[in-house]
Design an enzyme around this catalytic site. Structure first.
Site, PDB file in Angstrom:
ATOM      1  N   ARG B  25       0.835  -1.209   0.000  1.00 53.48           N
ATOM      2  CA  ARG B  25       0.000   0.000   0.000  1.00 53.48           C
ATOM      3  C   ARG B  25       0.867   1.254   0.000  1.00 53.48           C
ATOM      4  O   ARG B  25       0.515   2.258  -0.640  1.00 53.48           O
ATOM      5  CB  ARG B  25      -0.960  -0.020   1.191  1.00 53.48           C
ATOM      6  CG  ARG B  25      -1.970  -1.155   1.043  1.00 53.48           C
ATOM      7  CD  ARG B  25      -3.223  -0.930   1.847  1.00 53.48           C
ATOM      8  NE  ARG B  25      -4.230  -1.915   1.465  1.00 53.48           N
ATOM      9  CZ  ARG B  25      -5.326  -2.193   2.161  1.00 53.48           C
ATOM     10  NH1 ARG B  25      -5.568  -1.548   3.298  1.00 53.48           N
ATOM     11  NH2 ARG B  25      -6.198  -3.082   1.728  1.00 53.48           N
ATOM     12  N   GLY B 102      15.266 -13.028   7.584  1.00 56.33           N
ATOM     13  CA  GLY B 102      16.302 -12.953   8.608  1.00 56.33           C
ATOM     14  C   GLY B 102      17.700 -13.030   8.009  1.00 56.33           C
ATOM     15  O   GLY B 102      17.940 -12.600   6.870  1.00 56.33           O
ATOM     16  N   ASP B 128      13.297 -14.780  16.214  1.00 58.01           N
ATOM     17  CA  ASP B 128      14.434 -14.935  17.127  1.00 58.01           C
ATOM     18  C   ASP B 128      15.024 -13.631  17.650  1.00 58.01           C
ATOM     19  O   ASP B 128      15.805 -13.632  18.600  1.00 58.01           O
ATOM     20  CB  ASP B 128      15.541 -15.739  16.435  1.00 58.01           C
ATOM     21  CG  ASP B 128      15.164 -17.199  16.276  1.00 58.01           C
ATOM     22  OD1 ASP B 128      14.345 -17.683  17.069  1.00 58.01           O
ATOM     23  OD2 ASP B 128      15.688 -17.856  15.360  1.00 58.01           O
ATOM     24  N   ARG B 163       5.636 -29.629  40.949  1.00 62.30           N
ATOM     25  CA  ARG B 163       6.661 -30.131  40.050  1.00 62.30           C
ATOM     26  C   ARG B 163       7.646 -29.060  39.607  1.00 62.30           C
ATOM     27  O   ARG B 163       7.372 -27.871  39.694  1.00 62.30           O
ATOM     28  CB  ARG B 163       6.008 -30.682  38.789  1.00 62.30           C
ATOM     29  CG  ARG B 163       5.386 -32.039  38.982  1.00 62.30           C
ATOM     30  CD  ARG B 163       4.748 -32.520  37.692  1.00 62.30           C
ATOM     31  NE  ARG B 163       4.059 -33.796  37.950  1.00 62.30           N
ATOM     32  CZ  ARG B 163       3.084 -34.270  37.197  1.00 62.30           C
ATOM     33  NH1 ARG B 163       2.659 -33.590  36.140  1.00 62.30           N
ATOM     34  NH2 ARG B 163       2.523 -35.419  37.487  1.00 62.30           N
ATOM     35  N   ALA B 187       9.697 -17.313  35.776  1.00 61.61           N
ATOM     36  CA  ALA B 187      10.575 -18.486  35.859  1.00 61.61           C
ATOM     37  C   ALA B 187      11.621 -18.299  36.956  1.00 61.61           C
ATOM     38  O   ALA B 187      12.038 -17.179  37.251  1.00 61.61           O
ATOM     39  CB  ALA B 187      11.269 -18.714  34.522  1.00 61.61           C
ATOM     40  N   ARG B 257       5.977 -20.152  16.188  1.00 61.09           N
ATOM     41  CA  ARG B 257       6.095 -19.418  14.928  1.00 61.09           C
ATOM     42  C   ARG B 257       4.781 -18.850  14.423  1.00 61.09           C
ATOM     43  O   ARG B 257       4.777 -17.911  13.631  1.00 61.09           O
ATOM     44  CB  ARG B 257       6.579 -20.371  13.826  1.00 61.09           C
ATOM     45  CG  ARG B 257       8.012 -20.567  13.786  1.00 61.09           C
ATOM     46  CD  ARG B 257       8.493 -21.076  12.439  1.00 61.09           C
ATOM     47  NE  ARG B 257       9.887 -21.389  12.607  1.00 61.09           N
ATOM     48  CZ  ARG B 257      10.811 -20.469  12.779  1.00 61.09           C
ATOM     49  NH1 ARG B 257      10.519 -19.193  12.743  1.00 61.09           N
ATOM     50  NH2 ARG B 257      12.060 -20.814  12.980  1.00 61.09           N
TER      51      ARG B 257
END
Lengths: 324, 324, 324, 324
Positions: B25, B102, B128, B163, B187, B257
């Site tokens: 565009r 990439g 990535d 766990r 984490a 992805r």
């Protein structure tokens, strides 16, 4: 009946918390004292039991996992372990139990009931939908939607690169997740433990698609398929078709268990939870609450474990027709 | 400049379609004829090129994958292949190129430009985030959010069963996805290729958490970590800690992805696409468009490929502090 | 039967595309020529009809809306309009029709069939779930999940600010969406057209919650409730309770119609689509395909329109018990 | 500095909990005693203050809303109220404050600091992104993504019915949400408070689109646009264009505030929270922590409130080009 305890056992499933909420509030509504046992049979033995009120189950209807936690208990498989569990329950004055879980949970409950006769009603909580006595189990609809979202994402890549993807979903003995997420995801092939799909047929279907200028294909594989796991199957097929097809594999794994429950699972869990506690009050025992054809039914634990749950053959047929 | 062709190459990334839309565009807005090359360098050689108008890119801003498809081309790595590509472009009268992709994409573009001097501007499209010359690449934010959703789901199970989960995310040479999804997912540990996290330290951290009565832990591992893939790392740790910790592993794989792009990626892709086509019109060539500190900048292809992109050390430090 | 045309009509619903796909591929599988009519009855009159093959319905199973578009047609309500529609169909040689839509769609189909006897089978596509002859309609499960996601988000704010939220969901004559999203979202009260909930009772429930130290409350209101729209109801209640409760209102609106369909809706749509085309082949006419108790059934159009679909009273009872 | 208290104030925003977590754990990591004040300035006056440890902020990084709750306090606007607040803080030995909120929060903090000199650092938590001193505020990215998801859904219906939709998003003084969700959603027009878009121009653009056979259009309107709210604007336009365009309106409302935070917001919140507490330790006071060009900066409260935050003019230009 005055004091009822609830516990979750086996693999966690989305909707277990909604079920706990329904049991606890349903029990309180009907005048019972409600207790929660932490970590299933293991907590029953160790006495990890706490009083629950309406507020204990506030704001959990939308949460994945189980606030009462779950654990395996080797000890409960022994008569000594079960004796301890019984003593603990007696010391708290518990005279009724609600067990949320799957096959293993109800096997334990069946044995325990036969030994000590504490009235127990079960709620089917497992993503696999492999229990006889209910059309769907708590967590199944969420697991299917989670798998489907993953398939939708993978299809983006499959289409962009003209690839064939083998996607493994959960289901050791049952192809329910595979079939439903396969149909929903527009898969070309679905491989399930209940019926045998020969590799030759898989190859023919993929090649046919190629000829009809399908640019990409999705094969959904239940983990318990007799041809093996998805990576294994893909490897075998690669050997036979060579470079003609660009084949990739992905195993969805643990993401299928978690996540907030869908509307369907929240409502199912609420109905089953309320149904179970009201059933217990009305004298049901040693049975699992289920929804069959939209009605609440109770099925003896022994049947839920032993009777086979047939797969929808017409859905498998549909996969074939809709992928032309 | 009159006729510009656009193509996508390398792994697909969410937001590539939003970028294609902005390029097409933007080009039309400035009076150019716009063309799309299907399947990257491969289509450039085979002549799979089509005229694109405003409507060709309607209703794609929200879609994952790439409508122009992507493919590897061995042939383009040879001088003969590139000669064919050049001839094809000439036969269509193409006098400018926009390449979305990439590392590999820009390496090809660099070589091709040096040989045939067709002005080319690149847009960084890879999940990535491993390209020098832009703070973020198209697709990265979506991949981080996808990983994070998966981590959120897995945490439900980790908490319910007390766990430790090792979760492998994408990033062969780059820990960007691992760090950001690790911080976002709360984490306890993040393992990335850029810095070495000794297993001893991992074990100490997990054990310390246990002592502080953390009921579950999440370790995010970038696929390129020097200690190996997540299943390998988990196996080594299991051997050392034995049954004390209930350790599970999951590899997120290809779901990272796909999917519709996030707001961030759609806007980034739109800015870079428009910036690239306007840069090309203004005489930029052999460069990649990027956003650095919120400004549009152009960096020579050679630098985007060769210069290292440092990781945020302060983010790694943050993982440690926030997991206490 | 040789040539069958399919169209969508009325408000769009998630899953309509999955249904179109099943009809088209099912028809082709059984040897029929398949056609798509664009914009429902309006396109039938204007002749906006196109041939469809397997590829025409590729990659649409996951998309919201309808690729065949939908529109109102005043002209079709006149005998002259229907005559034109008939002539157009004849000129294309169409000898069977599949209509996807709701009440209005089937009313039109019923009249048309009585005049011209072209065999027609309908598929229930409407988010409202207000059609007799099927347990659920295509789009309903998605709409409930969309409403639920919105309620989950609003609860964050309600809890953070100790507020009462009135949330209006779709359902002019039917409380299905309200009840299911209310139970799923843990609403304190659900107000639906089928039963009367006096404002006095709403106020009592909200005040009781307050006394039991509920910090926030959610009231889900179906747009067709006899006490009025949500803003109106909230205004009346504010007048009576004054500043004691911090009351806010939100109307979910059009977001409930859109979005990719859930697994449930994709499978339901696929079953109904395939069932409809196979039913048509087998001689069904002037009927709607539905799933009742998991079985495919056909119900005369006239019944689907005229017979009332009762609400689940037990679900309303559940709202009350589970919100204590 | 030994004892630091944290509070949230003003409208809740996704990521506030991630910020609380970072402040609390960061403080504990550096040896401080950390306290949480419930319901902002109101709790500061009433003494609703509790000790917080690492576990108090477990498992909240992904949750919307604020666990510390938020409320308006008229009393804090009076000198007497602030005196009480000061006395309460002193009685707990609090010698530092972290305030998470927006304009109103920092106005209060500025006044309070000038009167009582308790070192205070702010974190920008508001979905509107209307604070000077930081590129983005906590909650903004999530609100944009939430709006975008809604726009994506509405586009399904817009396309299916060839309609024009006016969608109102939040932003009383700021067009940030409108612009970003407009670009991301492929809107034809975006109307924001910062620049005037005459209705005449809106009509021209919509009609032009129609001529170029655009089947549907989306107009995103910030709630503070000078032409009025979306329903008002739509009404005016309907009057002028008549039946040519099928115009619908939807106001997204409160759903924009809630929901779990995106990756971007979790990371931003974590960085700002840790930056704020470490800044406080290092002697910062009466300032807000912000991220500008990826660096942590501190800006006096007075500037964050008074200095204007310019809109991205180039993004508005982009809307125009990309909608051709």
């Amino acid at each position: 009946m005055k004091k009822v305890a609830i516990f979750t056992s086996g693999g966690d499933a989305p909707g277990m918390n909604a079920c706990i909420r329904a049991v606890v509030r349903g029990g309180i509504y009907h005048g019972l004292d409600m207790y929660g046992i932490v970590r299933g049979y293991s907590g029953m033995i160790s006495g990890d039991i706490k009083k629950m009120d309406s507020r204990s189950v506030s704001n959990i209807v939308q949460r994945g996992g189980t606030i009462l936690k779950s654990a395996r208990s080797m000890e409960f498989m022994t008569p000594e372990g079960r004796k301890k569990a019984y003593d603990t329950l007696m010391s708290h004055g518990i005279d009724g139990l609600i067990a949320i879980g799957g096959n293993g949970t109800f096997t334990g409950a069946e044995v325990f009931f036969n030994e000590y006769q504490i009235p127990t009603v079960g709620c089917p909580g497992t993503i696999d939908n492999d229990l006889y006595g209910t059309d769907y189990t708590i967590g199944f609809d969420t697991a299917v939607n989670t798998s489907l979202e993953a398939i939708d994402k993978i299809r983006d890549t499959a289409d962009s690169h003209d690839r064939v993807f083998f996607i493994e979903v959960m289901g050791r003995d049952s192809g329910y997740i595979a079939i439903q997420s396969g149909i929903g995801g527009g898969a070309e092939i679905v491989m399930v433990p209940e019926t045998h799909t020969p590799l030759k047929k898989v190859i023919t279907t993929l090649k046919d698609g190629w000829k009809r200028s399908k640019s990409s294909s999705i094969v959904v594989v239940a983990e318990g398929d007799e041809e093996g796991h998805a990576p294994e199957i893909a490897e075998k097929i690669k050997k036979q078709v060579g470079d003609k097809l660009d084949i990739r594999v992905t195993t969805l794994g643990h993401i299928q268990r978690g996540g907030g429950p869908t509307a369907y699972d929240r409502i199912l869990a609420s109905r089953l939870g309320l149904g179970a506690i009201e059933g217990l009050i009305n004298g049901e025992k040693n049975v699992m609450a289920g929804i069959v054809n939209n009605n609440l039914v109770f099925t003896p634990f022994i049947d839920t474990i032993q009777k086979p749950k047939p797969i929808h053959e017409d859905l498998l047929r549909m996969v074939h027709i809709l992928s032309i």
